[in-house]
Design an enzyme around this catalytic site. Structure first.
Site, mmCIF file in Angstrom:
data_model
loop_
_atom_site.group_PDB
_atom_site.id
_atom_site.type_symbol
_atom_site.label_atom_id
_atom_site.label_comp_id
_atom_site.label_asym_id
_atom_site.label_seq_id
_atom_site.Cartn_x
_atom_site.Cartn_y
_atom_site.Cartn_z
ATOM 1 N N LEU A 133 2.764 2.923 -1.339
ATOM 2 C CA LEU A 133 2.388 3.568 -0.140
ATOM 3 C C LEU A 133 1.092 3.121 0.408
ATOM 4 O O LEU A 133 0.328 2.598 -0.357
ATOM 5 C CB LEU A 133 2.130 5.168 -0.358
ATOM 6 C CG LEU A 133 3.179 5.893 -0.825
ATOM 7 C CD1 LEU A 133 2.965 7.454 -1.194
ATOM 8 C CD2 LEU A 133 4.315 6.092 0.450
ATOM 9 N N ASP A 134 0.989 2.935 1.736
ATOM 10 C CA ASP A 134 -0.298 2.413 2.498
ATOM 11 C C ASP A 134 -1.482 3.342 2.130
ATOM 12 O O ASP A 134 -1.372 4.418 1.816
ATOM 13 C CB ASP A 134 -0.069 2.434 3.816
ATOM 14 C CG ASP A 134 0.854 1.556 4.369
ATOM 15 O OD1 ASP A 134 1.198 0.550 3.738
ATOM 16 O OD2 ASP A 134 1.193 1.625 5.463
ATOM 17 N N TYR A 135 -2.552 2.641 2.016
ATOM 18 C CA TYR A 135 -3.825 3.291 1.795
ATOM 19 C C TYR A 135 -3.982 4.542 2.386
ATOM 20 O O TYR A 135 -4.597 5.609 1.759
ATOM 21 C CB TYR A 135 -4.822 2.281 2.300
ATOM 22 C CG TYR A 135 -6.398 2.804 1.954
ATOM 23 C CD1 TYR A 135 -7.056 2.672 0.868
ATOM 24 C CD2 TYR A 135 -7.059 3.208 3.141
ATOM 25 C CE1 TYR A 135 -8.571 2.885 0.707
ATOM 26 C CE2 TYR A 135 -8.190 3.599 3.107
ATOM 27 C CZ TYR A 135 -9.078 3.348 1.686
ATOM 28 O OH TYR A 135 -10.437 3.951 1.869
ATOM 29 N N THR A 137 -1.595 6.457 3.908
ATOM 30 C CA THR A 137 -0.602 7.485 4.111
ATOM 31 C C THR A 137 -0.886 8.393 2.755
ATOM 32 O O THR A 137 -1.209 8.075 1.409
ATOM 33 C CB THR A 137 0.590 6.492 3.941
ATOM 34 O OG1 THR A 137 0.825 5.747 4.635
ATOM 35 C CG2 THR A 137 1.998 7.240 3.696
#
Length: 290
Positions: A133-135, A137
């Site tokens: 998962l993105d930083y 998100t």
């Protein structure tokens, strides 16, 4: 119990030497020199065989790093919300502003051992995330706790047998639903969206609570796709429309649910999380269960 990290090699275009391929695949091997040292100390195994600097990687191999006891991380103190856990896997609710893994000290991967119970299974390993998962998100992150579970979960992702659903707040007037089929980095990418609720905004004209499903797994796919149709995610610091950027409030993107087959029990798993409070603050009348 010997602690391990496991990596399953995906399909690759051409064979590579392990000392080239293996940089960055393990959370505790952060450089090429560290990788060479691990190989020299006979801590790396490919399909059960001790690896050497000449070992070739063709795709599909299982690479295991046996972690020396004195390298395990016990200093990081980070409380994670554990949504589900059994002997083989766990699902945690990732907070915003933290990397899933990487070279940094403060990562979800480094915090997992202190937040999860040790598995009693014979092939137990150091818990490790099986996707990203993105930083910025928030939301559900699937973690494997045993060798066999990690291997099977990786296969589920590889063959797109894990259904992920996200919620986002987007900017601007949108169609009620649709399919976005725009390439990302010259690779095919497809996502679907459905608007759950829209509110009037003085600054942004409209804000939408949107349900999203990515059918491919490109980097920043949902963020890029929504910008491509003129409806970027609120708070996105990278993909935004000029004059419509919200700063300092974080990215309004949440991984809300996961559906997959349990790798050991074969049970159909459906796990969901509540929307963050900042979503609910914007859409207090939304009939989603909170």
């Amino acid at each position: 119990m010997q602690l391990k990290e496991i990596h399953i090699v995906p399909i690759i275009k051409a064979p590579l030497r392990l000392q080239e391929y293996g940089v960055g695949i393990f959370y505790r091997i952060k450089s090429k020199s560290a990788l060479k040292k691990a190989i020299k100390k006979k801590l790396l195994f490919v399909n059960g065989n001790v690896a050497t600097t000449g070992t070739m990687i063709f795709g599909g191999e299982e690479i295991i790093y046996q972690i020396p006891e004195n390298t395990t991380n016990t200093r990081l103190v980070l409380k994670l919300n554990v949504v589900f856990e059994d002997e083989y896997l766990a699902v945690i609710n990732k907070p915003a502003g933290i990397l899933v893994s990487g070279n940094g000290f403060k990562t979800v991967a480094n915090a997992l051992p202190q937040n999860l119970k040790k598995s009693s299974a014979e092939d137990a390993v150091v818990p490790q995330p099986v996707h990203r998962l993105d930083y910025a998100t928030t939301g559900l992150l699937l973690v494997g706790k045993t060798n066999s579970a990690i291997t099977k979960l990786n296969k589920l992702f590889e063959y797109k047998n894990v259904t992920k659903e996200y919620y986002a707040v987007t900017v601007g007037k949108m169609e009620s639903s649709g399919i976005i089929d725009n390439d990302i980095d010259d690779k095919h990418a497809t996502s679907s969206f459905e608007v759950i609720e829209t509110i009037v905004s003085e600054r942004f004209s409209s804000l939408n609570l949107v349900r999203l499903s990515p059918y491919t797994g490109r980097r920043h796919q949902l963020r890029k796709h929504l910008l491509s149709i003129g409806n970027p995610i609120l708070g996105d610091p990278k993909y935004f429309l000029q004059g419509l950027q919200l700063k300092g409030k974080g990215l309004y993107l949440h991984a809300r649910s996961l559906r997959f087959q349990h790798p050991v029990t074969n049970e159909e798993m459906f796990i969901e999380s509540n929307l963050p409070k900042r979503f609910v603050k914007l859409f207090p009348t939304c009939n989603l269960p909170m």
